[in-house]
Design an enzyme around this catalytic site. Structure first.
Site, short mmCIF file in Angstrom:
data_model
loop_
_atom_site.label_atom_id
_atom_site.label_comp_id
_atom_site.label_asym_id
_atom_site.label_seq_id
_atom_site.Cartn_x
_atom_site.Cartn_y
_atom_site.Cartn_z
N ARG A 247 0.74 -1.31 -0.15
CA ARG A 247 -0.02 -0.10 0.02
C ARG A 247 0.92 1.11 0.16
O ARG A 247 1.88 1.43 0.74
CB ARG A 247 -0.86 -0.12 1.30
CG ARG A 247 -2.16 -0.99 1.20
CD ARG A 247 -3.17 -0.78 0.05
NE ARG A 247 -3.98 -1.85 -0.02
CZ ARG A 247 -4.21 -2.97 -0.59
NH1 ARG A 247 -3.30 -3.16 -1.45
NH2 ARG A 247 -5.36 -3.64 -0.42
N GLU A 276 -3.70 7.06 -5.29
CA GLU A 276 -4.33 6.28 -6.39
C GLU A 276 -5.65 6.77 -6.81
O GLU A 276 -6.56 6.99 -6.00
CB GLU A 276 -4.06 4.95 -6.20
CG GLU A 276 -2.74 4.28 -6.02
CD GLU A 276 -2.80 2.92 -5.89
OE1 GLU A 276 -3.69 2.22 -6.12
OE2 GLU A 276 -1.94 2.19 -5.27
N HIS A 294 -0.38 -0.38 -10.14
CA HIS A 294 -1.02 -1.42 -9.30
C HIS A 294 -1.50 -2.53 -10.06
O HIS A 294 -2.75 -2.94 -9.98
CB HIS A 294 -2.37 -0.63 -8.79
CG HIS A 294 -2.73 -1.36 -7.27
ND1 HIS A 294 -3.35 -0.57 -6.14
CD2 HIS A 294 -2.53 -2.65 -6.80
CE1 HIS A 294 -3.44 -1.32 -5.35
NE2 HIS A 294 -3.08 -2.55 -5.38
#
Length: 332
Positions: A247, A276, A294
């Site tokens: 993360r 994000e 990602h």
């Protein structure tokens, strides 16, 4: 809601587009509402779905906080999340309202570990820079001093978070001749340490001073938020590389930009970011960082397996059983 009141064909709302086979199986089993455009739901859309559904199937892009859960309809009794992480769901609020939360652990372990190794190779060997050079048509041919990077064999890899993914990374790293170190809240059993040839560090800071690569593989929570800050980046040193597929919020991104820009660490490989899908211009401007969208878990096999777990969790719940992947933090 008592077990006997669980609907045999529950109303299921899915927040993002899933693999076609998964969606078809859901349509066969449940009264499902899909998201064919894959447009992320805003807060109002999530609230509306949670007011009407028996089951919500969110993903990591959906922030299911305490206020949304408080406003959920009485029908909502299961949040069957698509993915392993649960930091996007307020588990305490869900528990207080009697809503079961499930996830899909284990299905992305190998995919994620493979991506970590790809970034461990890509950052020091400057793969992104080399590919950009060829595409720019500015490459002038081989030279003894051109595009020099750093080898990974013989280097020390530090793994922050030694769960399934961390252990899978350790196994792969040994194949590349790396020495594996790790920091975890709890030490692994000795037999597991031997299997992955890993050395435990009870103190993170002590590990950071010894390693050449840091792979971040712990969950994001209050304890790990900005765990890798300016002071800890300084412990790594200019010879070291940071890889993060966990993360973005675990790393102080502004401090990382400064360290990369000033050469206080050698480079980085990132698949996750603090805001994000926005990626800071400062990061994009740097050449010593590999940036991915990602995608560590983005394999056909992994996404299909995750969908199968979601379906199994919903089916078990609808049949009156405890779902196999119920998140049990705080449950009796």
């Amino acid at each position: 809601m008592a077990d006997t009141a669980r609907p045999s064909r529950p109303a299921v709302t899915v927040t993002r587009a899933l693999p076609a086979g998964v969606e078809q199986r859901m349509a066969d089993l449940f009264a499902v509402t899909l998201n064919p455009t894959d447009t992320p739901m805003d807060r109002a859309a999530l609230a509306a779905a949670m007011a009407e559904a028996d089951v919500l199937v969110p993903t990591v892009t959906d922030e299911i906080d305490a206020d949304l859960i408080a406003g959920a309809g009485e029908r909502l009794r299961l949040i069957a999340s698509f993915g392993a992480g649960t930091d996007h769901i307020d588990l305490k609020a869900a528990r207080a309202k009697g809503i079961i939360v499930t996830n899909t652990p284990g299905v992305f372990t190998d995919d994620t570990a493979d991506m970590v190794m790809a970034l461990i190779l890509a950052a020091p060997r400057r793969l992104a820079e080399g590919e950009a050079l060829v595409r720019s048509k500015q490459w002038r041919g081989w030279s003894p001093t051109s595009m020099l990077g750093r080898r990974v064999s013989g280097k020390k890899l530090g793994i922050l978070g030694m769960g399934r993914i961390g252990q899978a990374i350790a196994m792969r790293a040994r194949g590349f001749g790396m020495e594996v170190h790790y920091h975890n809240r709890r030490r692994l059993p000795e037999v597991v340490e031997r299997a992955v040839s890993a050395h435990w560090h009870p103190e993170l800071d002590a590990m950071l001073t010894e390693i050449d690569f840091l792979s971040i593989n712990c969950p994001h929570n209050a304890e790990t938020h900005h765990m890798i800050d300016a002071e800890r980046l300084a412990l790594l040193g200019p010879h070291s590389y940071l890889v993060n597929v966990a993360r973005g919020e675990i790393v102080d991104e502004a401090a990382l930009v400064d360290a990369l820009r000033d050469g206080r660490i050698g480079g980085a490989g990132l698949d996750v970011y603090a805001e994000e899908p926005q990626v800071s211009d400062a990061l994009i401007a740097l050449t010593n960082v590999v940036l991915l969208p990602h995608m560590a878990s983005a394999t056909v096999e992994g996404r299909d397996a995750s969908g199968a777990k979601v379906i199994a969790n919903i089916k078990a719940w609808a049949d009156g059983h405890r779902p196999p992947d119920q998140v049990l933090e705080g449950w009796a």
